[in-house]
Scaffold this motif. Sequence first.
Motif, PDB file in Angstrom:
ATOM      1  N   PHE A   1       0.836  -1.207   0.000  1.00 21.76           N
ATOM      2  CA  PHE A   1       0.000   0.000   0.000  1.00 21.76           C
ATOM      3  C   PHE A   1       0.871   1.258   0.000  1.00 21.76           C
ATOM      4  O   PHE A   1       0.636   2.195  -0.788  1.00 21.76           O
ATOM      5  CB  PHE A   1      -0.923  -0.011   1.228  1.00 21.76           C
ATOM      6  CG  PHE A   1      -1.737   1.243   1.383  1.00 21.76           C
ATOM      7  CD1 PHE A   1      -2.896   1.424   0.648  1.00 21.76           C
ATOM      8  CD2 PHE A   1      -1.347   2.234   2.271  1.00 21.76           C
ATOM      9  CE1 PHE A   1      -3.649   2.588   0.794  1.00 21.76           C
ATOM     10  CE2 PHE A   1      -2.088   3.390   2.426  1.00 21.76           C
ATOM     11  CZ  PHE A   1      -3.247   3.569   1.683  1.00 21.76           C
ATOM     12  N   LEU A   2       1.873   1.282   0.866  1.00 21.69           N
ATOM     13  CA  LEU A   2       2.751   2.452   0.956  1.00 21.69           C
ATOM     14  C   LEU A   2       3.543   2.648  -0.331  1.00 21.69           C
ATOM     15  O   LEU A   2       3.767   3.789  -0.754  1.00 21.69           O
ATOM     16  CB  LEU A   2       3.687   2.322   2.156  1.00 21.69           C
ATOM     17  CG  LEU A   2       2.998   2.397   3.516  1.00 21.69           C
ATOM     18  CD1 LEU A   2       3.939   1.973   4.623  1.00 21.69           C
ATOM     19  CD2 LEU A   2       2.432   3.790   3.772  1.00 21.69           C
ATOM     20  N   SER A   3       3.937   1.572  -0.965  1.00 19.59           N
ATOM     21  CA  SER A   3       4.658   1.674  -2.233  1.00 19.59           C
ATOM     22  C   SER A   3       3.766   2.310  -3.300  1.00 19.59           C
ATOM     23  O   SER A   3       4.196   3.220  -4.013  1.00 19.59           O
ATOM     24  CB  SER A   3       5.123   0.284  -2.688  1.00 19.59           C
ATOM     25  OG  SER A   3       5.778   0.366  -3.931  1.00 19.59           O
ATOM     26  N   PHE A   4       2.524   1.835  -3.391  1.00 20.55           N
ATOM     27  CA  PHE A   4       1.592   2.400  -4.375  1.00 20.55           C
ATOM     28  C   PHE A   4       1.290   3.869  -4.074  1.00 20.55           C
ATOM     29  O   PHE A   4       1.274   4.696  -4.991  1.00 20.55           O
ATOM     30  CB  PHE A   4       0.291   1.602  -4.425  1.00 20.55           C
ATOM     31  CG  PHE A   4       0.455   0.228  -4.992  1.00 20.55           C
ATOM     32  CD1 PHE A   4       1.087   0.005  -6.215  1.00 20.55           C
ATOM     33  CD2 PHE A   4      -0.018  -0.869  -4.303  1.00 20.55           C
ATOM     34  CE1 PHE A   4       1.239  -1.274  -6.732  1.00 20.55           C
ATOM     35  CE2 PHE A   4       0.137  -2.156  -4.814  1.00 20.55           C
ATOM     36  CZ  PHE A   4       0.760  -2.357  -6.029  1.00 20.55           C
ATOM     37  N   LYS A   5       1.068   4.190  -2.800  1.00 20.92           N
ATOM     38  CA  LYS A   5       0.797   5.587  -2.428  1.00 20.92           C
ATOM     39  C   LYS A   5       2.004   6.476  -2.736  1.00 20.92           C
ATOM     40  O   LYS A   5       1.850   7.583  -3.265  1.00 20.92           O
ATOM     41  CB  LYS A   5       0.459   5.697  -0.929  1.00 20.92           C
ATOM     42  CG  LYS A   5      -0.869   5.137  -0.514  1.00 20.92           C
ATOM     43  CD  LYS A   5      -2.021   6.050  -0.823  1.00 20.92           C
ATOM     44  CE  LYS A   5      -2.174   7.115   0.237  1.00 20.92           C
ATOM     45  NZ  LYS A   5      -3.335   7.975  -0.004  1.00 20.92           N
TER      46      LYS A   5
ATOM     47  N   ALA B   1       2.424   7.158  -6.368  1.00 20.08           N
ATOM     48  CA  ALA B   1       1.400   8.092  -6.832  1.00 20.08           C
ATOM     49  C   ALA B   1       1.639   9.499  -6.271  1.00 20.08           C
ATOM     50  O   ALA B   1       0.895  10.431  -6.595  1.00 20.08           O
ATOM     51  CB  ALA B   1       0.011   7.597  -6.425  1.00 20.08           C
ATOM     52  N   GLY B   2       2.661   9.647  -5.439  1.00 19.84           N
ATOM     53  CA  GLY B   2       2.962  10.950  -4.853  1.00 19.84           C
ATOM     54  C   GLY B   2       1.988  11.348  -3.757  1.00 19.84           C
ATOM     55  O   GLY B   2       1.887  12.518  -3.415  1.00 19.84           O
ATOM     56  N   GLU B   3       1.299  10.390  -3.180  1.00 14.03           N
ATOM     57  CA  GLU B   3       0.285  10.658  -2.160  1.00 14.03           C
ATOM     58  C   GLU B   3       0.848  10.423  -0.758  1.00 14.03           C
ATOM     59  O   GLU B   3       0.482   9.477  -0.077  1.00 14.03           O
ATOM     60  CB  GLU B   3      -0.942   9.790  -2.406  1.00 14.03           C
ATOM     61  CG  GLU B   3      -1.616  10.070  -3.729  1.00 14.03           C
ATOM     62  CD  GLU B   3      -2.766   9.117  -4.027  1.00 14.03           C
ATOM     63  OE1 GLU B   3      -3.152   8.314  -3.137  1.00 14.03           O
ATOM     64  OE2 GLU B   3      -3.280   9.175  -5.147  1.00 14.03           O
ATOM     65  N   LEU B   4       1.730  11.298  -0.345  1.00 12.48           N
ATOM     66  CA  LEU B   4       2.305  11.205   0.998  1.00 12.48           C
ATOM     67  C   LEU B   4       1.435  12.034   1.937  1.00 12.48           C
ATOM     68  O   LEU B   4       1.826  13.094   2.419  1.00 12.48           O
ATOM     69  CB  LEU B   4       3.756  11.677   0.993  1.00 12.48           C
ATOM     70  CG  LEU B   4       4.681  10.983  -0.008  1.00 12.48           C
ATOM     71  CD1 LEU B   4       6.092  11.526   0.091  1.00 12.48           C
ATOM     72  CD2 LEU B   4       4.661   9.496   0.166  1.00 12.48           C
TER      73      LEU B   4
ATOM     74  N   PHE C   1      -1.148   7.825   4.325  1.00 11.29           N
ATOM     75  CA  PHE C   1       0.177   7.253   4.114  1.00 11.29           C
ATOM     76  C   PHE C   1       0.931   7.178   5.435  1.00 11.29           C
ATOM     77  O   PHE C   1       1.456   6.134   5.806  1.00 11.29           O
ATOM     78  CB  PHE C   1       0.961   8.093   3.097  1.00 11.29           C
ATOM     79  CG  PHE C   1       2.384   7.635   2.895  1.00 11.29           C
ATOM     80  CD1 PHE C   1       2.699   6.712   1.922  1.00 11.29           C
ATOM     81  CD2 PHE C   1       3.417   8.137   3.684  1.00 11.29           C
ATOM     82  CE1 PHE C   1       4.015   6.278   1.738  1.00 11.29           C
ATOM     83  CE2 PHE C   1       4.730   7.720   3.507  1.00 11.29           C
ATOM     84  CZ  PHE C   1       5.030   6.781   2.524  1.00 11.29           C
ATOM     85  N   PHE C   2       0.985   8.287   6.163  1.00 12.85           N
ATOM     86  CA  PHE C   2       1.770   8.319   7.392  1.00 12.85           C
ATOM     87  C   PHE C   2       1.123   7.509   8.513  1.00 12.85           C
ATOM     88  O   PHE C   2       1.816   6.968   9.375  1.00 12.85           O
ATOM     89  CB  PHE C   2       2.070   9.760   7.805  1.00 12.85           C
ATOM     90  CG  PHE C   2       3.069  10.401   6.895  1.00 12.85           C
ATOM     91  CD1 PHE C   2       4.400   9.994   6.922  1.00 12.85           C
ATOM     92  CD2 PHE C   2       2.689  11.370   5.984  1.00 12.85           C
ATOM     93  CE1 PHE C   2       5.331  10.557   6.057  1.00 12.85           C
ATOM     94  CE2 PHE C   2       3.611  11.940   5.113  1.00 12.85           C
ATOM     95  CZ  PHE C   2       4.931  11.526   5.155  1.00 12.85           C
ATOM     96  N   GLY C   3      -0.205   7.376   8.519  1.00 13.38           N
ATOM     97  CA  GLY C   3      -0.872   6.514   9.489  1.00 13.38           C
ATOM     98  C   GLY C   3      -0.514   5.052   9.269  1.00 13.38           C
ATOM     99  O   GLY C   3      -0.170   4.332  10.219  1.00 13.38           O
ATOM    100  N   VAL C   4      -0.583   4.621   8.010  1.00 10.16           N
ATOM    101  CA  VAL C   4      -0.207   3.244   7.685  1.00 10.16           C
ATOM    102  C   VAL C   4       1.290   3.051   7.941  1.00 10.16           C
ATOM    103  O   VAL C   4       1.716   1.993   8.416  1.00 10.16           O
ATOM    104  CB  VAL C   4      -0.599   2.887   6.235  1.00 10.16           C
ATOM    105  CG1 VAL C   4      -0.044   1.527   5.823  1.00 10.16           C
ATOM    106  CG2 VAL C   4      -2.119   2.917   6.075  1.00 10.16           C
ATOM    107  N   GLN C   5       2.082   4.092   7.658  1.00  6.42           N
ATOM    108  CA  GLN C   5       3.518   4.005   7.905  1.00  6.42           C
ATOM    109  C   GLN C   5       3.809   3.784   9.381  1.00  6.42           C
ATOM    110  O   GLN C   5       4.669   2.979   9.740  1.00  6.42           O
ATOM    111  CB  GLN C   5       4.224   5.277   7.427  1.00  6.42           C
ATOM    112  CG  GLN C   5       5.723   5.227   7.584  1.00  6.42           C
ATOM    113  CD  GLN C   5       6.321   4.088   6.796  1.00  6.42           C
ATOM    114  OE1 GLN C   5       6.484   4.198   5.604  1.00  6.42           O
ATOM    115  NE2 GLN C   5       6.622   2.995   7.452  1.00  6.42           N
ATOM    116  N   ALA C   6       3.080   4.477  10.254  1.00  8.03           N
ATOM    117  CA  ALA C   6       3.267   4.300  11.697  1.00  8.03           C
ATOM    118  C   ALA C   6       2.917   2.865  12.101  1.00  8.03           C
ATOM    119  O   ALA C   6       3.652   2.238  12.881  1.00  8.03           O
ATOM    120  CB  ALA C   6       2.418   5.301  12.467  1.00  8.03           C
TER     121      ALA C   6
END
Length: 147
Positions: free
Chosen positions: A97-101, A104-107, A111-116
């Motif tokens: 998911f983070l790779s796709f986001k 797509a330039g969707e940081l 993105f940061f919630g899933v990253q955490a």
Amino acid sequence: MLNRIHPLAGTLALLTIPAFWMATVLSETFGETATVIAVKTAIPWGFLILIPALAATGGSGVVLARERSGALVERKRRRMAFIAANGLLVLVPSALFLSFKAQAGELDGVFFGVQALELLAGAVNLVLLGLNLRDGRRLGSIPRNRP
């Protein structure tokens, strides 16, 4: 042979996870957007190393544990089940998911919630693998059960 494969594969997995973790933290803390995108795009490719290493560790551990019993072996089994579930249900989907986001330039906030979540789940797996390494070393000093 399994006595060599198991610790080597486990060590490879144990080194790969913190590499992913540190690359993520450093890129997001000090890197530019392009660096974050590159890291998040590269991590799923790292699964080509991590997943076989974990599979080899788990598979060889199951075979080696057939000759063993006791509390250490049972703790390692329970941890590996959790490590596998955490990886398959949280870490792999999160990384994809983070790779796709990122691509797509969707940081954004999602993105940061899933990253955490991914960083927390990765840290948990790292600790559990470290505990398994410790217990595996202890098992290496205990004579095997002989029928």
